[in-house]
Scaffold this motif. Structure first.
Motif, PDB file in Angstrom:
ATOM      1  N   LEU A 229      18.352 -47.778   9.934  1.00 32.17           N
ATOM      2  CA  LEU A 229      17.641 -47.497   9.490  1.00 32.17           C
ATOM      3  C   LEU A 229      18.022 -45.651   9.513  1.00 32.17           C
ATOM      4  O   LEU A 229      18.911 -45.496  10.777  1.00 32.17           O
ATOM      5  N   HIS A 230      17.982 -44.711   8.070  1.00 38.03           N
ATOM      6  CA  HIS A 230      18.328 -43.243   8.915  1.00 38.03           C
ATOM      7  C   HIS A 230      16.666 -42.020   9.155  1.00 38.03           C
ATOM      8  O   HIS A 230      16.313 -42.552   8.185  1.00 38.03           O
ATOM      9  N   TYR A 231      17.018 -41.158  10.056  1.00 39.13           N
ATOM     10  CA  TYR A 231      15.503 -40.712  10.050  1.00 39.13           C
ATOM     11  C   TYR A 231      16.407 -39.311   9.984  1.00 39.13           C
ATOM     12  O   TYR A 231      17.888 -39.191  10.506  1.00 39.13           O
ATOM     13  N   ASP A 232      15.084 -38.799   9.251  1.00 35.97           N
ATOM     14  CA  ASP A 232      15.878 -37.176   9.131  1.00 35.97           C
ATOM     15  C   ASP A 232      15.631 -36.440  10.409  1.00 35.97           C
ATOM     16  O   ASP A 232      14.962 -36.866  11.324  1.00 35.97           O
ATOM     17  N   GLN A 233      15.815 -35.222  10.266  1.00 38.38           N
ATOM     18  CA  GLN A 233      15.064 -34.362  11.297  1.00 38.38           C
ATOM     19  C   GLN A 233      14.038 -34.172  11.865  1.00 38.38           C
ATOM     20  O   GLN A 233      13.048 -34.111  12.909  1.00 38.38           O
ATOM     21  N   SER A 234      13.364 -34.243  10.490  1.00 38.63           N
ATOM     22  CA  SER A 234      11.411 -34.211  10.659  1.00 38.63           C
ATOM     23  C   SER A 234      11.393 -35.261  10.483  1.00 38.63           C
ATOM     24  O   SER A 234       9.605 -36.050  10.808  1.00 38.63           O
ATOM     25  N   ASN A 235      12.316 -36.809  11.234  1.00 41.18           N
ATOM     26  CA  ASN A 235      11.764 -37.902  11.911  1.00 41.18           C
ATOM     27  C   ASN A 235      10.722 -38.788  10.641  1.00 41.18           C
ATOM     28  O   ASN A 235      10.490 -40.241  10.475  1.00 41.18           O
ATOM     29  N   GLU A 236      11.860 -38.486   9.165  1.00 44.70           N
ATOM     30  CA  GLU A 236      11.578 -39.145   8.226  1.00 44.70           C
ATOM     31  C   GLU A 236      12.274 -39.971   7.127  1.00 44.70           C
ATOM     32  O   GLU A 236      12.904 -39.857   7.585  1.00 44.70           O
TER      33      GLU A 236
ATOM     34  N   HIS B 271      19.822 -36.348  13.212  1.00 45.88           N
ATOM     35  CA  HIS B 271      19.284 -37.372  12.863  1.00 45.88           C
ATOM     36  C   HIS B 271      19.196 -38.708  13.328  1.00 45.88           C
ATOM     37  O   HIS B 271      20.026 -38.556  14.279  1.00 45.88           O
ATOM     38  N   LYS B 272      19.162 -38.985  12.875  1.00 42.88           N
ATOM     39  CA  LYS B 272      18.251 -40.681  14.300  1.00 42.88           C
ATOM     40  C   LYS B 272      18.564 -42.256  13.486  1.00 42.88           C
ATOM     41  O   LYS B 272      18.205 -42.212  12.238  1.00 42.88           O
ATOM     42  N   LEU B 273      20.033 -42.740  14.610  1.00 42.60           N
ATOM     43  CA  LEU B 273      20.142 -44.181  13.845  1.00 42.60           C
ATOM     44  C   LEU B 273      19.096 -45.230  14.097  1.00 42.60           C
ATOM     45  O   LEU B 273      20.001 -45.102  14.880  1.00 42.60           O
ATOM     46  N   VAL B 274      19.252 -45.375  13.694  1.00 44.92           N
ATOM     47  CA  VAL B 274      17.969 -47.080  14.608  1.00 44.92           C
ATOM     48  C   VAL B 274      18.533 -48.324  14.339  1.00 44.92           C
ATOM     49  O   VAL B 274      19.224 -48.193  12.496  1.00 44.92           O
ATOM     50  N   LEU B 275      19.221 -49.077  15.036  1.00 42.16           N
ATOM     51  CA  LEU B 275      19.305 -50.088  14.160  1.00 42.16           C
ATOM     52  C   LEU B 275      18.382 -51.689  13.957  1.00 42.16           C
ATOM     53  O   LEU B 275      17.404 -51.550  15.615  1.00 42.16           O
ATOM     54  N   ARG B 276      17.634 -52.398  13.705  1.00 40.63           N
ATOM     55  CA  ARG B 276      16.674 -53.341  13.180  1.00 40.63           C
ATOM     56  C   ARG B 276      17.606 -54.534  13.049  1.00 40.63           C
ATOM     57  O   ARG B 276      18.067 -54.980  11.508  1.00 40.63           O
ATOM     58  N   SER B 277      17.115 -55.264  13.805  1.00 40.69           N
ATOM     59  CA  SER B 277      18.293 -56.866  14.275  1.00 40.69           C
ATOM     60  C   SER B 277      16.684 -58.096  15.234  1.00 40.69           C
ATOM     61  O   SER B 277      16.033 -58.185  15.489  1.00 40.69           O
TER      62      SER B 277
END
Length: 569
Positions: A209-216, A168-174
């Motif tokens: 922002l939390h994205y799963d393994q399929s980048n959703e 999974h991918k975590l993205v910080l939007r600031s």
């Protein structure tokens, strides 16, 4: 099951025993002086039994039985053992928990299935025997560790503890754009960090922002942050012979526009003085008057030990009563020296002379500083720098050494981030009141908060509503209250007293940061169930009086034997 034996008239037992002994003694004397001494032992035994029966009739004995506990199984969010519990406890009463359920609706034995009761409802189980079924941690972001208030222009970090998010991918939007991202590369629990640099002052709500393994995109969580202007501090820097570390630190403080007075000790009773952005005369002795001009004092352990007794007294007084901050810099072997008790930090030696701090590696003095109830880490989860309140001020200790190497390696922004955070965390607080919230605030849920070093004549308001305060009887300088938010978003806690101060509070709406909320709830329920249950929770004890007819009959048979035995002869 018989749990005990007692007497209804237990307060009579001394009087009854004295009378019983006197009567038994008279009967024994009567039997001994008889001419016919046959069956003497049997007659004395019969006399003892008769007197004992009379005593028991007066005291009224009872036995205490423990009645088996009835069982209530509380099903909370995340419950998964309902069928197995029903098989083990076929007569148990199963209920789905809601805030409207009272403690009177629960039996003395309670089993909780799921993540547990909300913290504000745990008091309903105080007089119960409580067991918590084994519930795995939820999948997602378990913990968020961040400074809610950060200075402008300082590269800042937010730390996340995640569970089962491999791939999974975590993205910080600031500030309206993506600041940083990280890919979770391991199963189970893992700590990851995201970074940002505040660009303007104000109150902001960043997005995780939390994205799963399929980048959703599967989830977006709010991260409230307050950015305040960078403080210009008045700093007193006491040091021994200049080193590369002290020179780079001095340069950083000057370039940050702090007012700085440096005293380097060249040799015994010989000092070199340097002043930047401040006018001050040369000083040989550390006094109250000198310290009152500064927000922060920086010195190393050896210099602290060289201070005279009156200088140490002045320094502690300035920290405790005027809020001056103290930063102690430790080098190899320093922390093993005998420091003043108020300047001592718990520590342990380590062979590791380097450690990771966020995205860089820093050298250390060969110690790990230990966290306790009164001490907290300046860098979350790291044992490099610790701080604690001491009266109105803050005392910090750092085991970071040779940090100038970061500048030489082209990592100047990391160097600035480290020292800016240490200095601002230690400097004189902007307000003497220390306000602490131990949990996230949600709409229509009670949120306890605590104040220390608080002026009891001051008025505390949240959203213009006056908060009633209760003093801690064990810690008189600590006060507490409970806040019930009515709307989501930013609120302001205001303290109106001899000095006014404000603190921003963010109220989440239901469903936000839910995984973190459930994790905290599970931890609080585990702590609660580990407490020793009250006596009421160990079972229902029933007193049953023994039948008095047995004692009457025993008494009559004994006296009949004493009357009939001589006549049979």
């Amino acid at each position: 099951m018989i749990e005990g034996f007692g007497f209804v008239h237990h307060d009579w037992w001394i009087t009854v025993m004295i009378i019983g002994v006197v009567v038994f003694s008279l009967l024994c004397i009567k039997e001994i002086i008889r001419q016919d001494r046959s069956h003497l032992v049997l007659r004395i035994l019969a006399s003892f039994i008769a007197v004992l029966s009379l005593c028991l009739l007066a005291l009224k004995p009872y036995i205490q039985n423990q009645k088996p506990l009835d069982t209530t199984v509380i099903l909370t969010e995340g419950h998964m053992h309902e069928d197995s519990l029903a098989a083990v406890y076929p007569n148990a009463h199963f209920i789905n928990w809601s805030d409207s359920i009272s403690e009177k609706q629960l039996t003395n034995k309670v089993i909780i299935d799921g993540y547990g009761l909300p913290v504000y409802d745990l008091w309903k189980l105080d007089a119960k025997e409580v067991t918590l079924s084994r519930t795995p941690l939820p999948k997602g972001v378990l913990k968020v560790k961040q400074e809610q208030e950060v200075p402008l222009g300082t590269r800042s970090s937010i730390h996340f503890k995640v569970n089962d998010l491999k791939g999974h991918k975590l993205v910080l939007r600031s500030f309206g754009q993506r600041s940083d991202s990280v890919m979770v590369d391991q199963e189970g629990q893992r700590e990851v960090s995201l970074y940002y640099e505040p660009k303007t002052t104000g109150k902001f709500v960043f997005d995780l922002l939390h994205y799963d393994q399929s980048n959703e995109l599967i989830n977006t969580e709010p991260l409230p942050v307050v950015v305040h202007p960078s403080r210009k501090l008045n700093i007193l820097f006491l040091h021994g012979f200049p080193t590369f570390e002290s020179k780079f630190l001095k340069k950083f403080m000057i370039e940050s526009d702090h007012a700085l007075s440096v005293r380097n000790q060249i040799s015994t009773n010989r000092f070199k003085f340097e002043n930047y952005n401040i006018e001050i005369r040369e000083y040989r002795t550390i006094t109250d008057q000198l310290l009152s001009r500064f927000d922060l004092v920086i010195l190393d352990v050896k210099h602290l030990l060289q201070l005279k007794r009156n200088e140490l007294t002045a320094l502690e007084s300035a920290i405790e009563q005027k809020g001056v901050g103290l930063l102690i810099l430790a080098n190899g072997g320093d922390l093993d020296m005998k420091l003043p008790k108020w300047a001592t930090f718990a520590h342990e030696k380590t062979k590791e002379m380097e450690t990771d701090l966020d995205s860089v590696t820093v050298s250390t003095a060969g110690y790990n500083l230990m966290e306790d109830l009164n001490t907290e880490a300046i860098f979350s989860g790291r044992q490099l720098a610790m701080k604690r309140r001491h009266g109105l001020g803050v005392i910090s200790a750092s085991v970071i050494t040779s940090s100038y190497q970061l500048v030489l390696d082209g990592k100047e922004s990391d160097y600035q981030m480290i020292w800016k955070k240490i200095l601002e965390s230690t400097a004189r607080p902007l307000t003497s009141n220390n306000v602490r919230f131990d949990q996230l605030s949600y709409v229509d849920e009670p949120t306890p908060f605590f104040l220390s070093n608080f002026d009891p004549t001051a008025i505390v308001r949240i959203d213009k509503e006056v908060m009633p305060l209760k003093q801690n009887l064990l810690i008189p300088e600590q006060w507490q209250s409970v806040y019930w938010p009515k709307k989501e978003g930013w609120e302001t806690l205001t303290i109106e007293g001899s000095t006014n101060s404000e603190q921003a509070i963010y109220v989440f709406k239901s469903g936000e940061r839910q995984t973190e909320k459930l994790t905290n709830r599970l931890e609080k329920n585990i702590q609660f169930t580990q407490k020793e249950p009250s006596n009421n929770a160990k079972g229902i004890f029933v007193k049953t009086n023994l039948s008095y007819w047995w004692f009457y009959l025993i008494f009559l048979f004994s006296m009949a034997y004493l009357w009939i035995e001589p006549k049979l002869r």
